[in-house]
Scaffold this motif. Sequence first.
Motif, mmCIF file in Angstrom:
data_model
loop_
_atom_site.group_PDB
_atom_site.id
_atom_site.type_symbol
_atom_site.label_atom_id
_atom_site.label_comp_id
_atom_site.label_asym_id
_atom_site.label_seq_id
_atom_site.Cartn_x
_atom_site.Cartn_y
_atom_site.Cartn_z
ATOM 1 N N ALA A 240 24.749 -28.912 5.241
ATOM 2 C CA ALA A 240 24.390 -29.395 3.908
ATOM 3 C C ALA A 240 25.577 -29.417 2.972
ATOM 4 O O ALA A 240 26.421 -28.534 2.992
ATOM 5 C CB ALA A 240 23.288 -28.506 3.317
ATOM 6 N N TRP A 241 25.643 -30.460 2.185
ATOM 7 C CA TRP A 241 26.574 -30.483 1.065
ATOM 8 C C TRP A 241 25.922 -31.263 -0.064
ATOM 9 O O TRP A 241 24.929 -31.957 0.131
ATOM 10 C CB TRP A 241 27.929 -31.068 1.453
ATOM 11 C CG TRP A 241 28.022 -32.551 1.676
ATOM 12 C CD1 TRP A 241 28.253 -33.513 0.754
ATOM 13 C CD2 TRP A 241 27.912 -33.242 2.932
ATOM 14 N NE1 TRP A 241 28.304 -34.748 1.334
ATOM 15 C CE2 TRP A 241 28.101 -34.617 2.674
ATOM 16 C CE3 TRP A 241 27.681 -32.836 4.235
ATOM 17 C CZ2 TRP A 241 28.049 -35.586 3.668
ATOM 18 C CZ3 TRP A 241 27.645 -33.788 5.231
ATOM 19 C CH2 TRP A 241 27.828 -35.144 4.942
ATOM 20 N N GLU A 242 26.420 -31.105 -1.244
ATOM 21 C CA GLU A 242 25.827 -31.747 -2.418
ATOM 22 C C GLU A 242 26.671 -32.914 -2.888
ATOM 23 O O GLU A 242 27.891 -32.787 -2.996
ATOM 24 C CB GLU A 242 25.663 -30.719 -3.551
ATOM 25 C CG GLU A 242 24.665 -29.616 -3.229
ATOM 26 C CD GLU A 242 23.254 -30.122 -3.051
ATOM 27 O OE1 GLU A 242 22.942 -31.219 -3.590
ATOM 28 O OE2 GLU A 242 22.467 -29.455 -2.372
ATOM 29 N N PRO A 243 26.056 -34.058 -3.218
ATOM 30 C CA PRO A 243 24.632 -34.317 -3.025
ATOM 31 C C PRO A 243 24.311 -34.550 -1.555
ATOM 32 O O PRO A 243 25.206 -34.832 -0.767
ATOM 33 C CB PRO A 243 24.395 -35.582 -3.847
ATOM 34 C CG PRO A 243 25.714 -36.288 -3.808
ATOM 35 C CD PRO A 243 26.770 -35.216 -3.802
ATOM 36 N N SER A 244 23.048 -34.424 -1.189
ATOM 37 C CA SER A 244 22.651 -34.577 0.208
ATOM 38 C C SER A 244 23.090 -35.934 0.746
ATOM 39 O O SER A 244 22.927 -36.954 0.079
ATOM 40 C CB SER A 244 21.132 -34.424 0.333
ATOM 41 O OG SER A 244 20.752 -33.125 -0.043
ATOM 42 N N PRO A 245 23.668 -35.963 1.939
ATOM 43 C CA PRO A 245 24.322 -37.161 2.475
ATOM 44 C C PRO A 245 23.359 -38.166 3.096
ATOM 45 O O PRO A 245 23.428 -38.445 4.289
ATOM 46 C CB PRO A 245 25.252 -36.571 3.532
ATOM 47 C CG PRO A 245 24.496 -35.380 4.042
ATOM 48 C CD PRO A 245 23.766 -34.820 2.856
ATOM 49 N N ALA B 206 16.381 -31.193 2.281
ATOM 50 C CA ALA B 206 17.269 -31.687 1.223
ATOM 51 C C ALA B 206 17.584 -33.164 1.424
ATOM 52 O O ALA B 206 17.610 -33.947 0.470
ATOM 53 C CB ALA B 206 18.560 -30.862 1.209
ATOM 54 N N ARG C 24 14.312 -35.229 0.615
ATOM 55 C CA ARG C 24 14.038 -35.299 -0.822
ATOM 56 C C ARG C 24 15.013 -36.236 -1.524
ATOM 57 O O ARG C 24 14.627 -37.024 -2.408
ATOM 58 C CB ARG C 24 14.119 -33.900 -1.452
ATOM 59 C CG ARG C 24 12.959 -32.999 -1.115
ATOM 60 C CD ARG C 24 12.961 -31.752 -1.995
ATOM 61 N NE ARG C 24 14.199 -30.982 -1.862
ATOM 62 C CZ ARG C 24 14.401 -30.052 -0.932
ATOM 63 N NH1 ARG C 24 13.472 -29.813 -0.022
ATOM 64 N NH2 ARG C 24 15.541 -29.393 -0.878
ATOM 65 N N ARG C 25 16.285 -36.153 -1.145
ATOM 66 C CA ARG C 25 17.288 -37.004 -1.772
ATOM 67 C C ARG C 25 17.015 -38.478 -1.483
ATOM 68 O O ARG C 25 17.207 -39.339 -2.342
ATOM 69 C CB ARG C 25 18.673 -36.601 -1.260
ATOM 70 C CG ARG C 25 19.826 -37.340 -1.922
ATOM 71 C CD ARG C 25 19.921 -37.044 -3.393
ATOM 72 N NE ARG C 25 21.110 -37.645 -3.980
ATOM 73 C CZ ARG C 25 21.301 -37.775 -5.281
ATOM 74 N NH1 ARG C 25 20.373 -37.345 -6.131
ATOM 75 N NH2 ARG C 25 22.414 -38.322 -5.744
ATOM 76 N N GLU D 282 14.327 -39.595 -3.827
ATOM 77 C CA GLU D 282 14.844 -39.714 -5.194
ATOM 78 C C GLU D 282 15.631 -41.006 -5.386
ATOM 79 O O GLU D 282 15.567 -41.640 -6.441
ATOM 80 C CB GLU D 282 15.757 -38.514 -5.515
ATOM 81 C CG GLU D 282 15.021 -37.191 -5.633
ATOM 82 C CD GLU D 282 15.996 -36.007 -5.694
ATOM 83 O OE1 GLU D 282 17.227 -36.264 -5.647
ATOM 84 O OE2 GLU D 282 15.529 -34.860 -5.778
ATOM 85 N N LEU D 283 16.371 -41.405 -4.343
ATOM 86 C CA LEU D 283 17.198 -42.615 -4.439
ATOM 87 C C LEU D 283 16.424 -43.882 -4.106
ATOM 88 O O LEU D 283 16.961 -44.983 -4.231
ATOM 89 C CB LEU D 283 18.402 -42.486 -3.496
ATOM 90 C CG LEU D 283 19.396 -41.362 -3.795
ATOM 91 C CD1 LEU D 283 20.461 -41.288 -2.712
ATOM 92 C CD2 LEU D 283 20.030 -41.578 -5.166
#
Length: 342
Positions: free
Chosen positions: A230-235, A268, A271-272, A275-276
């Motif tokens: 994981a890294w932000e924002p989720s890839p 994650a 969900r991302r 959202e997109l």
Amino acid sequence: MPSAKRAKPGPGRRAPAPVVVHSAPLVLPVCAEPIRDGAVAVMGDRVAGVGPRAEQLSSFPAAQEVRWTGMIVAGLIDACSTASPAAAPAAPGVAPGVAPGVTARAGVVSGLTDPPRLPGISYVEVGSASEEEWEASERGAVITAIREIDRPCAVGIAAHTPDPLVLEDVAVLARTFGLRLLADLGRHSPAALDEAGVLGPLCHVACARPLDPGERKLLRLRRTVVALCAWEPSPVGDVLALLDEGNVVALGTRAAGAVTSPLEVAGAISRRARELGVRTRGLDRRLVEAATLGGARALGMDKGAGRIGSLARGARADFAVFDARGRFPYAALIAQPPCLGT
């Protein structure tokens, strides 16, 4: 006519292990479609059968049945972890200090003195800054560890050295001993790893950064599994590109902050995507596959007898039970329901 008697095992032979049928409203074998009112028949540490509950009980009439609520799914596999995560109090059957639902993992260790908590592969870290340091001490220590340490799980090498010559020798050493390799794309580019001979079907890479099309193609051509951490924002875009182009993806928790489970990484990403407004058809299923079968492929434990990451006859009986239900089983699992046991 006298009734037939069950044959007793001959001298020196063990009686077959009893069969236990674990049943639940839903079974996710991963390698097959979800099974409503399903069951997993287990003999010893192997799966004897998977299918509808009535079918399994009929096939094994003398079996003990363990009835679970919720969902049975192949055990989660953390394709790149470090020290044991600070997990919540363990549910029945869950190893202490291990994220609920995880039954195997690729753990990076500095030595092999501490016994592992889970099956999987312990990757001995090679971090020599120079060829001189490697030849003077670390090379011998790694070879000794590989030869002499008796462990219940396999041993591999984590190629973390910055020196290209050491990297080449590590690749040769791994091939000589038949070991798997783990590399970190935060330390080396795919091109550098390929030049050193590290990439290939016996290697998987931990990835916590975006990959360009050329890097994805090289990893795909070398049949090297990509373990997304994981890294932000989720890839989301990177995950979709990897999946759509045919790369094999696994999930890991290393370099993921407070994240302790592959399901959290999957959640994650999912969900991302919502959202997109990114297309998500089939994404949850593919993420669950990455958290299970993808991890098994990263460890080279997805084929043959005793394989993990999926539930089918002959596979190792590694599975988790989650308090999840509903019309959309993969989405329900990605929502990270409580784990009832492993």
